[in-house]
Motif scaffolding. Structure first.
Motif, PDB file in Angstrom:
ATOM      1  N   VAL A   2       7.683   5.780  -7.774  1.00 38.66           N
ATOM      2  CA  VAL A   2       6.425   5.113  -7.487  1.00 38.66           C
ATOM      3  C   VAL A   2       5.663   5.902  -6.429  1.00 38.66           C
ATOM      4  CG1 VAL A   2       5.355   3.009  -6.634  1.00 38.66           C
ATOM      5  CG2 VAL A   2       7.429   2.875  -8.051  1.00 38.66           C
ATOM      6  N   LEU A   4       2.889   5.956  -3.729  1.00 34.81           N
ATOM      7  CA  LEU A   4       2.126   5.013  -2.917  1.00 34.81           C
ATOM      8  C   LEU A   4       0.722   5.542  -2.683  1.00 34.81           C
ATOM      9  CD1 LEU A   4       4.826   4.023  -0.261  1.00 34.81           C
ATOM     10  CD2 LEU A   4       4.133   2.767  -2.310  1.00 34.81           C
ATOM     11  N   PRO A   5      -0.251   4.667  -2.584  1.00 30.67           N
ATOM     12  CA  PRO A   5      -1.630   5.114  -2.357  1.00 30.67           C
ATOM     13  C   PRO A   5      -1.787   5.759  -0.981  1.00 30.67           C
ATOM     14  CG  PRO A   5      -1.474   2.729  -2.174  1.00 30.67           C
ATOM     15  CD  PRO A   5      -0.149   3.195  -2.686  1.00 30.67           C
ATOM     16  N   LYS A   6      -2.748   6.687  -0.886  1.00 25.75           N
ATOM     17  CA  LYS A   6      -3.021   7.320   0.400  1.00 25.75           C
ATOM     18  C   LYS A   6      -3.786   6.375   1.324  1.00 25.75           C
ATOM     19  CE  LYS A   6      -3.059  12.327  -0.332  1.00 25.75           C
ATOM     20  NZ  LYS A   6      -3.864  13.557  -0.191  1.00 25.75           N
ATOM     21  N   SER A   8      -5.516   2.380   1.846  1.00 26.13           N
ATOM     22  CA  SER A   8      -5.742   0.982   1.467  1.00 26.13           C
ATOM     23  C   SER A   8      -7.078   0.552   2.067  1.00 26.13           C
ATOM     24  CB  SER A   8      -4.623   0.075   2.000  1.00 26.13           C
ATOM     25  OG  SER A   8      -3.390   0.373   1.393  1.00 26.13           O
ATOM     26  N   ASP A  34      -5.928   7.541  -6.039  1.00 23.32           N
ATOM     27  CA  ASP A  34      -4.781   7.303  -5.167  1.00 23.32           C
ATOM     28  C   ASP A  34      -5.146   6.426  -3.966  1.00 23.32           C
ATOM     29  OD1 ASP A  34      -6.386   9.227  -4.157  1.00 23.32           O
ATOM     30  OD2 ASP A  34      -4.802  10.625  -3.579  1.00 23.32           O
ATOM     31  N   GLU A  36      -5.991   2.057  -2.946  1.00 22.67           N
ATOM     32  CA  GLU A  36      -5.980   0.677  -3.411  1.00 22.67           C
ATOM     33  C   GLU A  36      -7.075  -0.088  -2.673  1.00 22.67           C
ATOM     34  OE1 GLU A  36      -2.358  -1.371  -2.557  1.00 22.67           O
ATOM     35  OE2 GLU A  36      -2.465  -1.046  -0.395  1.00 22.67           O
ATOM     36  N   ASN A  61      -7.212  -0.598  -9.699  1.00 21.24           N
ATOM     37  CA  ASN A  61      -6.571  -0.605  -8.384  1.00 21.24           C
ATOM     38  C   ASN A  61      -7.218  -1.620  -7.440  1.00 21.24           C
ATOM     39  OD1 ASN A  61      -8.972   0.745  -8.278  1.00 21.24           O
ATOM     40  ND2 ASN A  61      -8.239   2.450  -7.020  1.00 21.24           N
ATOM     41  N   SER A  84      -0.812  -4.478   2.134  1.00 23.70           N
ATOM     42  CA  SER A  84      -1.197  -3.106   1.786  1.00 23.70           C
ATOM     43  C   SER A  84       0.026  -2.201   1.644  1.00 23.70           C
ATOM     44  CB  SER A  84      -2.141  -2.543   2.855  1.00 23.70           C
ATOM     45  OG  SER A  84      -1.474  -2.421   4.096  1.00 23.70           O
ATOM     46  N   LYS A  85      -0.159  -1.102   0.926  1.00 22.52           N
ATOM     47  CA  LYS A  85       0.910  -0.119   0.711  1.00 22.52           C
ATOM     48  C   LYS A  85       0.469   1.297   1.078  1.00 22.52           C
ATOM     49  CE  LYS A  85       2.812  -2.837  -3.111  1.00 22.52           C
ATOM     50  NZ  LYS A  85       3.099  -2.855  -4.579  1.00 22.52           N
ATOM     51  N   GLY A  86      -0.813   1.487   1.384  1.00 19.07           N
ATOM     52  CA  GLY A  86      -1.321   2.818   1.667  1.00 19.07           C
ATOM     53  C   GLY A  86      -0.819   3.381   2.982  1.00 19.07           C
ATOM     54  N   LYS A  87      -0.862   4.713   3.106  1.00 18.56           N
ATOM     55  CA  LYS A  87      -0.466   5.369   4.352  1.00 18.56           C
ATOM     56  C   LYS A  87      -1.499   5.080   5.432  1.00 18.56           C
ATOM     57  CE  LYS A  87       0.871   9.827   6.340  1.00 18.56           C
ATOM     58  NZ  LYS A  87       1.041  11.288   6.108  1.00 18.56           N
TER      59      LYS A  87
END
Length: 735
Positions: A2, A4-6, A8, A34, A36, A61, A84-87
């Motif tokens: 998976v 992960l998005p850069k 969020s 990339d 969300e 997304n 959120s999942k982004g960096k």
């Protein structure tokens, strides 16, 4: 694997259905494979949520979260962070938009791994329909050297200027792990929530990168936007004093660090910017607030250090330079003199009021309101009259010189407060009194005429022996002044309680039917209890000092004065309920102890506070009853705040309720403090109250299991359980 998005992109949405398509369209046209997009609808009352769901069809997304109730922008952003999942995280308002290629530009720079990326923005005035050259939003251009841009810089390079750049989130991208690793979340402040959040972020010494690119457009003066709505509000209405309290506590916690002077310098930069914005009539209160906090700072860092701090000197120097400043606001004229902005005198005049004050001392006031004229000199009521078709009143120094009332076919005349003459005339009664002495009375009661002279029955004439019982009862009620008063008081209390409790408690009905609830009293046995994080906690009075709570109950009684001000440190996640008496025969006596409020009115304005009514000592059936519906009726009180908490816990429908620390005995408090016997009550009354609640719970909440932990006074009333530590440390192990 998976990926992960850069980034969020977190967008709180509240009643911005007109604009939400614009912000999402400005994102959609960019390279956003990339990233969300998380939109959180904060219980909008317009069509925002419908539009979001319609737009979702065009995004793969886009994620939509729906808040069940309005939580405010701070809590809504926190939900976005946790989901959120982004960096990196970019907080964007739903009525703004981003510039073309802004996302690809951000991606290029976050590859350098900054903790926070700071860029320039455009500012668009929606009323003037043009872009503004607003240097404040991009003020880092004046503070950050060119050689510090487009590269990673550490805290020592930027600490001297970082707290003075624009403290809004529009132009900042933040690494998600910085927030999560440091437990950095938004507070639900009415205003300046961005600034307080960034203040905490910068104190964690993140790595920064400044770039000149303009990547975002911030729209101002848009209809019904937050910035538009607040323009005409006072600082109190904006929640400023709650905000400044938060900022001050943050500064105070850093006064013993090596950067103490830097934080103090920011504090006075912050208050100076707000002092110039506050309305004229607020300036004295504002300064009193700041002067108190200045004394606290001086105690820690000393007079010498604070005198060398730039913005401290600039703030007080500007105030001390005020000389004969005249400000006009509404119908008021303010004159300031050279003494910390102290108002020399103030005058106000309109059709209803004339006022003249010197040093905030009311010299002369004249008010005309509801057919009443009142004149005060030095705050003392000198003259008051009132004239309408039913009443004429004339007072000097609040002494009733002459009063004439006509009410319900009754005429009454008083001189110097003494009843001189009273008569009453209707088809059933004629009465004539002087100095309350009944001179002559004629009554007709169910075909019986009764004549009295000076209270002595003279004769009566009976026409028939038929008795109309209902009419006799009705007549007695009508003429019973005490009963009339009680009925009126009962009605007023019922309406007032219903209006308040329907707003405060309705939402909690059966909300915890699948949960276990713990009541935390402040008795010594509380120290033997180990908290279980899976339960709901309702605390009473002082326990908030040492326990994280979901709810806190405090009543407006004498004992709370010793710790009420410590509530400034309580978590925003704790819902606070303040209990107040409903008055009947006490409400006209301002010297009665029940009317001497211990809870300051300022506490009632906080976001996490509501108040409720209790039924202690009422001269009505309220005192003797426990009601099952607290969204209508008062909470029951048999001389302990724990009864309020227990009544509320039952109403939430909890499947199990634990009673802890409710010792109901003269054995002090869990923290070692002794009880003030002057304000303590015979615990027999309290224990009998618990017994009444036991009967009440058996009837209305038979499925709720009630457990008393380490009981002393409550032993045998509910199901008793003892902790091992209590048994080991108590000589009498209660069997």
């Amino acid at each position: 694997m998976v990926v992960l998005p850069k980034i969020s992109v977190i967008i709180p949405v509240y009643n911005t259905g007109k604009y939400i398509k614009q912000i999402l369209s400005s994102i959609k046209v960019q390279n956003c494979d990339d990233i969300e997009i998380i939109c959180i609808d904060d219980a909008s009352t317009d069509n925002s949520l419908i539009i979001l769901k319609e737009l979702k069809k065009d995004f793969k997304n886009l994620y939509i979260i729906e808040n069940e109730k309005n939580l405010g922008v701070g809590s809504t952003r926190n939900i976005g962070v946790l989901k959120s999942k982004g960096k990196y995280i970019w907080f964007i308002d739903s009525d703004d938009n981003i510039e073309l290629n802004s996302i690809s530009t951000i991606k290029n720079y976050i590859d350098c791994d900054p903790d926070i990326l700071i860029f320039n923005i455009n500012v668009f005035d929606c009323q003037k329909e043009k872009f503004l050259n607003n240097s404040w939003y991009n003020n880092f251009n004046n503070l950050v050297d060119e050689n510090l841009r487009y590269r990673i810089i550490e805290y020592d390079c930027y600490k001297k200027f970082i707290y003075f750049i624009n403290m809004t989130l529009h132009n900042k991208i933040i690494k998600r792990e910085i927030l999560l690793n440091n437990n950095l979340y938004f507070s639900n402040l009415k205003y300046y929530e961005d600034g307080y959040f960034l203040l905490q972020c910068y104190s964690k010494k993140p790595k920064l990168m400044f770039i000149n690119d303009r990547l975002h457009t911030y729209n101002i003066n848009r209809e019904q936007s937050a910035t538009t709505v607040i323009k005409d509000k006072t600082l109190k209405e904006l929640g400023f004093y709650n905000t400044i309290g938060k900022v001050f506590l943050f500064i105070y916690d850093n006064l013993k660090t090596q950067d103490a002077e830097l934080f103090v310098n920011f504090f006075y930069f912050f208050v100076r910017s707000w002092y110039v914005k506050c309305k004229a009539f607020e300036k004295n209160y504002f300064l009193k607030n700041i002067n108190k906090k200045t004394l606290e700072i001086k105690k820690v860092i000393g007079e010498d250090k604070i005198n060398n701090i730039y913005y401290y000197n600039l703030f007080f120097k500007n105030i001390n330079s005020l000389k004969n400043i005249k400000l006009y606001e509404d119908n008021t004229v303010y004159h300031f003199i050279n003494s910390f902005g102290l108002t020399l005198f103030r005058s106000k005049k309109n059709t209803k009021i004339s006022m003249f004050r010197i040093f905030e001392i009311p010299i002369f006031t004249k008010r005309i309101q509801n057919d009443k004229t009142q004149i005060k000199i030095l705050g003392l009521p000198i003259f008051r009259n009132r004239c309408n078709e039913n009443i004429y009143m004339f007072r000097i120094f609040e002494i009733p010189i002459f009063t004439k009332r006509i009410q319900n076919d009754k005429t009454q005349i008083k001189i110097l407060g003494l009843p001189i003459f009273r008569n009453r005339c209707n088809e059933n009664i004629y009465m004539f009194r002087i100095f309350e002495i009944p001179i002559f009375t004629k009554r007709i009661l169910n075909n019986v005429k009764i004549y009295k002279i000076i209270g002595i029955p003279v004769f009566k004439i009976k026409k028939t022996i038929e008795l109309d019982v209902s009419k006799i009862i009705s007549t007695i009620k009508e003429e019973n002044r005490i009963l009339e008063y009680r009925l009126k008081s009962h009605y007023e209390n019922l309406i007032g309680c219903y209006k308040q409790h329907s707003l405060v408690f309705s939402k909690y009905r059966n909300i915890y039917k699948n949960n276990e609830v713990v009541i935390l009293g402040s008795g010594p046995t509380l120290k033997y209890y180990k908290k279980d994080p899976n339960k709901i906690y309702i605390g009473c009075n002082r326990v908030f000092r040492d326990f994280e709570l979901d709810f806190l109950f405090m009543a407006d009684y004498e004992g709370v004065k010793s710790y009420i001000n410590e509530l400034a440190n309580i978590s925003n996640n704790t819902k606070i309920f303040f209990g107040f008496n409903m008055f009947d025969n006490y409400k006209h006596d301002k010297y009665h102890w029940k009317n001497k409020l211990r809870i300051p009115n300022s506490f009632l304005t906080l976001n996490n506070v509501d108040f409720y009514y209790i039924n202690r000592d009422l001269d009505s059936s309220y005192t003797r009853e426990i009601f099952d519906d607290i969204s209508i009726y008062p909470l029951s009180d048999f001389y302990t705040i724990a009864h309020h908490a227990f009544h509320f816990a039952l109403f939430t429908g909890a499947k199990k309720i634990y009673i802890v620390g409710c010792d109901s005995s003269y054995n002090g408090y869990y923290d070692g403090a002794n009880q003030n016997l002057q304000w303590s009550t015979d615990f027999k009354i309290i224990i009998n109250g618990w017994k009444k609640f036991k009967k009440f719970a058996d009837i209305y909440y038979p499925a709720t299991q009630i457990i008393s932990i380490n009981p002393i006074g409550l032993k045998g009333i509910f199901h008793d359980e003892y902790t091992e530590e209590f048994l080991l440390n108590t000589k009498d192990n209660n069997g």
